[in-house]
Design a protein around this motif. Structure first.
Motif, PDB file in Angstrom:
ATOM      1  N   GLN A  67       0.835  -1.196   0.000  1.00 37.01           N
ATOM      2  CA  GLN A  67       0.000   0.000   0.000  1.00 37.01           C
ATOM      3  C   GLN A  67       0.875   1.253   0.000  1.00 37.01           C
ATOM      4  N   GLU A  68       1.957   1.222   0.754  1.00 33.23           N
ATOM      5  CA  GLU A  68       2.867   2.372   0.800  1.00 33.23           C
ATOM      6  C   GLU A  68       3.519   2.622  -0.566  1.00 33.23           C
ATOM      7  N   GLU A  69       3.939   1.547  -1.239  1.00 31.25           N
ATOM      8  CA  GLU A  69       4.548   1.706  -2.567  1.00 31.25           C
ATOM      9  C   GLU A  69       3.558   2.297  -3.562  1.00 31.25           C
ATOM     10  N   TYR A  70       2.311   1.840  -3.513  1.00 25.55           N
ATOM     11  CA  TYR A  70       1.300   2.402  -4.407  1.00 25.55           C
ATOM     12  C   TYR A  70       1.018   3.860  -4.062  1.00 25.55           C
ATOM     13  N   SER A  71       0.985   4.187  -2.782  1.00 26.89           N
ATOM     14  CA  SER A  71       0.761   5.581  -2.389  1.00 26.89           C
ATOM     15  C   SER A  71       1.855   6.483  -2.943  1.00 26.89           C
ATOM     16  N   TRP A  72       3.103   6.050  -2.796  1.00 26.49           N
ATOM     17  CA  TRP A  72       4.218   6.829  -3.340  1.00 26.49           C
ATOM     18  C   TRP A  72       4.128   6.917  -4.855  1.00 26.49           C
TER      19      TRP A  72
END
Length: 136
Positions: A67-72
């Motif tokens: 989720q963090e990678e997609y947010s970035w």
């Protein structure tokens, strides 16, 4: 001077920015950005959510990346002008139940520049670096 990379147009300057439509510039994409662009190639609008502070876009439709990678990746694509995020335009008939813990429900779509990049990726058959090579 002519553009030394791809367009070949005569710019009359020592650089080729505007006259070549950016053809002489490079674009770096991390694997999650590339994956999102590939998703946009087949689905023109994707869901996005956020908390009230709107600082972190949330995309939960794929589990290839965290989720963090997609947010970035969403933030980076938006900053690069390739994706537009609209928290005030949710997708009609989309089930946002996975996003229920986030009060803002919206959509994101490619900009004209983003569409151009997706087309260039397809035409040039650009392959992303292997997922195992991602930076931690």
């Amino acid at each position: 001077m002519s553009c030394s990379k791809s367009c070949g147009k005569d710019c009359g300057k020592n650089h080729c920015g505007a006259c070549c439509g950016g053809a002489c510039h490079s674009l770096t994409l991390v694997p999650a950005e590339y994956a999102l662009l590939q998703t946009f190639a087949v689905t023109p609008f994707l869901p996005v959510a956020a908390s009230w502070n709107l600082k972190t876009p949330i995309y939960l439709e794929d589990s290839e990346f965290s989720q963090e990678e997609y947010s970035w990746a969403v933030q980076a694509l938006a900053l690069k002008g390739l994706v537009r995020i609209d928290y005030d335009i949710p997708l009609g008939k989309f089930d946002y139940s996975a996003y229920r813990s986030y009060p803002m429900h919206g959509s994101m779509a490619l900009t004209a520049a983003g569409q151009d990049i997706v087309e260039q990726l397809a035409i040039q058959d650009i392959i992303p670096i292997d997922k195992s090579e991602r930076m931690n």
